[in-house]
Every structure is written in C-alpha cells, then in structure tokens.
Design a protein around this motif. Structure first.
Motif, PDB file in Angstrom:
ATOM      1  N   MET B  74     -58.649  35.441 -11.769  1.00  0.00           N
ATOM      2  CA  MET B  74     -58.991  36.539 -10.855  1.00  0.00           C
ATOM      3  C   MET B  74     -60.129  37.343 -11.475  1.00  0.00           C
ATOM      4  O   MET B  74     -60.718  36.931 -12.474  1.00  0.00           O
ATOM      5  N   GLU B  75     -60.466  38.486 -10.877  1.00  0.00           N
ATOM      6  CA  GLU B  75     -61.581  39.289 -11.365  1.00  0.00           C
ATOM      7  C   GLU B  75     -61.413  39.569 -12.863  1.00  0.00           C
ATOM      8  O   GLU B  75     -60.323  39.818 -13.343  1.00  0.00           O
ATOM      9  N   ASN B  76     -62.544  39.492 -13.556  1.00  0.00           N
ATOM     10  CA  ASN B  76     -62.589  39.746 -15.003  1.00  0.00           C
ATOM     11  C   ASN B  76     -62.177  38.523 -15.846  1.00  0.00           C
ATOM     12  O   ASN B  76     -62.028  38.638 -17.051  1.00  0.00           O
ATOM     13  N   TRP B  77     -61.962  37.385 -15.189  1.00  0.00           N
ATOM     14  CA  TRP B  77     -61.652  36.161 -15.922  1.00  0.00           C
ATOM     15  C   TRP B  77     -62.865  35.224 -15.896  1.00  0.00           C
ATOM     16  O   TRP B  77     -63.718  35.324 -15.035  1.00  0.00           O
ATOM     17  N   TRP B  78     -62.863  34.303 -16.847  1.00  0.00           N
ATOM     18  CA  TRP B  78     -63.929  33.309 -16.938  1.00  0.00           C
ATOM     19  C   TRP B  78     -63.442  31.992 -16.362  1.00  0.00           C
ATOM     20  O   TRP B  78     -62.261  31.645 -16.482  1.00  0.00           O
ATOM     21  N   ILE B  79     -64.350  31.257 -15.755  1.00  0.00           N
ATOM     22  CA  ILE B  79     -63.983  29.932 -15.238  1.00  0.00           C
ATOM     23  C   ILE B  79     -65.033  28.883 -15.552  1.00  0.00           C
ATOM     24  O   ILE B  79     -66.232  29.123 -15.430  1.00  0.00           O
ATOM     25  N   THR B  80     -64.543  27.718 -15.935  1.00  0.00           N
ATOM     26  CA  THR B  80     -65.402  26.564 -16.124  1.00  0.00           C
ATOM     27  C   THR B  80     -64.494  25.378 -16.404  1.00  0.00           C
ATOM     28  O   THR B  80     -63.301  25.545 -16.645  1.00  0.00           O
ATOM     29  N   ASP B  81     -65.037  24.180 -16.331  1.00  0.00           N
ATOM     30  CA  ASP B  81     -64.382  23.043 -16.974  1.00  0.00           C
ATOM     31  C   ASP B  81     -65.158  22.827 -18.258  1.00  0.00           C
ATOM     32  O   ASP B  81     -66.227  22.224 -18.260  1.00  0.00           O
TER      33      ASP B  81
END
Lengths: 193, 193
Positions: B74-81
């Motif tokens: 959610m907001e304030n989190w990082w995302i990637t593979d």
DNA sequence: TCAAAAGATTGAACAAGTTCAATAAATACC
DNA sequence: GGTATTTATTGAACTTGTTCAATCTTTTGA
C-alpha cells in the motif's frame, strides 16, 4: 586460509585485490566443534560469518518446542542473524554446528569500518542480501503452493550434497513437516520409482 | 508530489536534501487503475516502484492456476520483482493494482546511475533489502511453525488497515489456505470471542 | 437501478499431514 | 566391541485443511 572467502567475494562483485584483502583482514578465524552453538536465542548476534568448512543449521525454537530450520549453511555460505546483528537486539535463532567447522567472523564495528572506508563493501552486502532475499522469496512461494512431497523432491534436486550430510529429522524441520511424515514420503517415492 | 518518497528515504538513512532530491528526480509518476497490472509473468520487470497511493498485490500463479500472494503493497511501500529487475530475466510474478493507484517508478539505468553517482543510495537499498529480508524470514518461520488460525490472527493484528481493503480471497491467498477454510476460521473466531 | 458478477458462507466427503507408540537400524561413545 | 543413544520406519487414530457444490450477500457496471 582466507582464499575461499576472497574467491566468494570476487564472485559477487568486481573489487581490487587490495580492497578485498583489506576487508578480509577484518575477519577472525574460529573453530567450532559439532553440536556447539555459534549463536543461541536470547543473545545478541555479534558477528557476520563465512563458513570455510563444515556445516551449520540455523533454526528457530517455537513455543511448542519445535525446531524450525530457516536454512543450512555449508562451506562457502554466509551465516548470521541479520536482524539481531543489525539492530543489536536479542536473537530468536540458534546457529548450531552439525559438523566440526571452521568459520571466519567479522564484528559489527569492523563491518561498519568497512562500510565507511571500503566503498565496494556496501555494494557487496547489498547484492548478497538481494540474492538471499530472492532465494527466500522462492522458498516462500514453494511453501505456499507446493505439497510436502514436491518440496522434498525439490530439496533433493537442489541440495544433493546436503542430503548425505543431514539427518531426516533436520530435513523435515526445514520442509516444515514431521519426520514421520517425511519417512512416509520417502517410502512412497522408493516404491513408485 | 514526491514528498512521501522523500520522507520514506529519510526514514531509512541520513542523506543530504540535495542528494535525496537528485535521486527522487529520477522517478517518473504513473497512475494505474484498479485491476490493471504493473507487471505480468513473462515480462522483464523494468522498474523499481514506490506506492504513493492505492494498493497492490504481488502474486505468483502456480501450475494449478492458484494465486499465491507474496505480499501486499500500500502507500509508502516499495514494489518490484527484484529477481527479474536485477537479473533482467522474465518475471514469475504479477503486480496488480487492487485500487486506483499512484506510483513513482525508477528504471534500471537510472538506478544504476544513482548507485554510481549518489553514494548514499547503495546504502539505502542495502538497508531496505535487509529489512524486507528480515520480515520475510519472520513470515517463513511463522508459516513453518504456526497454524492457519494463528497466522490469520497475526495478520489481523499486524495489518488492521489492510483488512478493510482486501477481500478474504486475497487474504487466504496470502496465508496459503483456501478461502473456504478462512471462512470457517473466521466463524470459529467470532463464535469463541 | 437492476442484472450480472464477484465474494462469502456452509456442509459433506476427502486428502494431507500429525501424534503417539512400538520396533528396527544406525551411530556414538567408553 | 558392545551398550546406550539417536535416528528411521511403520501403523492406527486423529486434526488440519481442501474440494466441490449449493446458497446467500455484496459489489459492479451498463
């Protein structure tokens, strides 16, 4: 003595021989006998370690007294409780030698010295942490999606060398199943193979 | 626009405003509608992302067609593979927006530029990767040692905000159980509480 | 706004995995 | 080399979780 460590570092990043050797000089050698602990729950993990020879199991003891193996570390692997080491808080993990082993240990102070003075070391640990994270992510997915049979077959295929050196109790604790059930899985595989 | 990102970075490391702003300028803004994908299995992950608003699920589709949720962001989190992004290989993961969302994305080229020219950024990602690794390690132990009931109770306690925003199907896929069984767990909790 | 789609609940039958107890096999230790 | 300890195997009864199918509730979208 530190050849394996030097090799391991150079496998992760490009680094000058000088900088690498300076870093390796920060490590101290330690011998540890089978069944002894490098770390016990409750202690603060004071080291990050590299296994020169031997074998370790890193496990967590749950409130039912059950040992859950987080990973095994044989020669050429790194060991620490990164949470305890980084945040200087009591560990929840045990690191036990399963064979007579030799390790190289670096202290938090010396590692911080390296981060400040040896610029490539930050990259080294960023990359190593990334790799172990990817491996753990795969294991997480496998644990969510695969049956115990399949996880055991995967384990055999992935770590054939470890198979010889571990008891089925230890492998079961890694797979997250009882050793009795592992025994039944093994029987089924033999009979069907 | 990029205030949340700047704040997030400064929560992890000490960094000059100038260096931080230079880094943040490398991010591009993207809006993504609910049910759309930021990444699909088979693609190479071209970004590392920061969630400004909204919610994502990162999941793996196993060979039985089952969706296993690796994590929610959610907001304030990082995302990637991180595996696909780092090694430029086809991803095994899907990143799907569960709500209309806003993200900030950085490309591999720009991230490498940052690693070379902004010395603190290497430390930033080393520390962030360490933290996510510690969290995943805890989840691994919980999955090995805890029953589904307990994992659900832990989830409620740990992510009360997420509970409102997710369906039980999605939570079940995160816990590694069927949604029918989750439904039965919920009933049991209500009746006993 | 209302029909269609997605999500949630329930029950019954089943499969996966555990627990306990007994026995056999392997290993460690003096 | 032989005994004690640890490890492995097996079976029976049990618990946890799945699958399938039916029904109900909520959300979505034209």
């Amino acid at each position: 003595m530190k050849e394996l460590l030097k090799q391991n570092i150079s496998n992760h990043i490009f680094i000058s021989e000088n900088e690498r050797d300076l870093f390796c000089n920060l490590f101290e050698h330690k011998s540890i006998k089978k069944k002894n602990f490098l770390l016990e729950a409750g202690e603060i993990c004071k080291f990050e370690g590299f296994v020169v020879s031997g074998l370790f199991r890193i496990y967590h003891l749950d409130k039912n007294g059950f040992e859950n193996v987080l990973y095994f570390a044989m020669e050429n692997w790194w060991i620490t409780d990164i949470d305890s080491f980084t945040n200087e808080k009591p560990s929840q993990l045990y690191i036990e030698a399963l064979e007579d082993s030799e390790v190289l240990l670096i202290s938090k102070k010396d590692k911080e010295f390296a981060y400040i003075n040896l610029p490539k070391i930050e990259k080294l640990f960023r990359i190593m942490t990334q790799k172990t994270h990817v491996a753990l992510q795969r294991r997480m997915i496998d644990n969510l999606s695969k049956t115990a049979d399949q996880r055991y077959l995967d384990f055999i295929e992935k770590y054939p060398q470890l198979l010889q050196r571990l008891t089925n109790l230890q492998i079961a604790a890694y797979l997250g199943i009882s050793h009795e059930f592992l025994s039944k899985i093994r029987k089924k595989i033999v009979n069907s193979g």
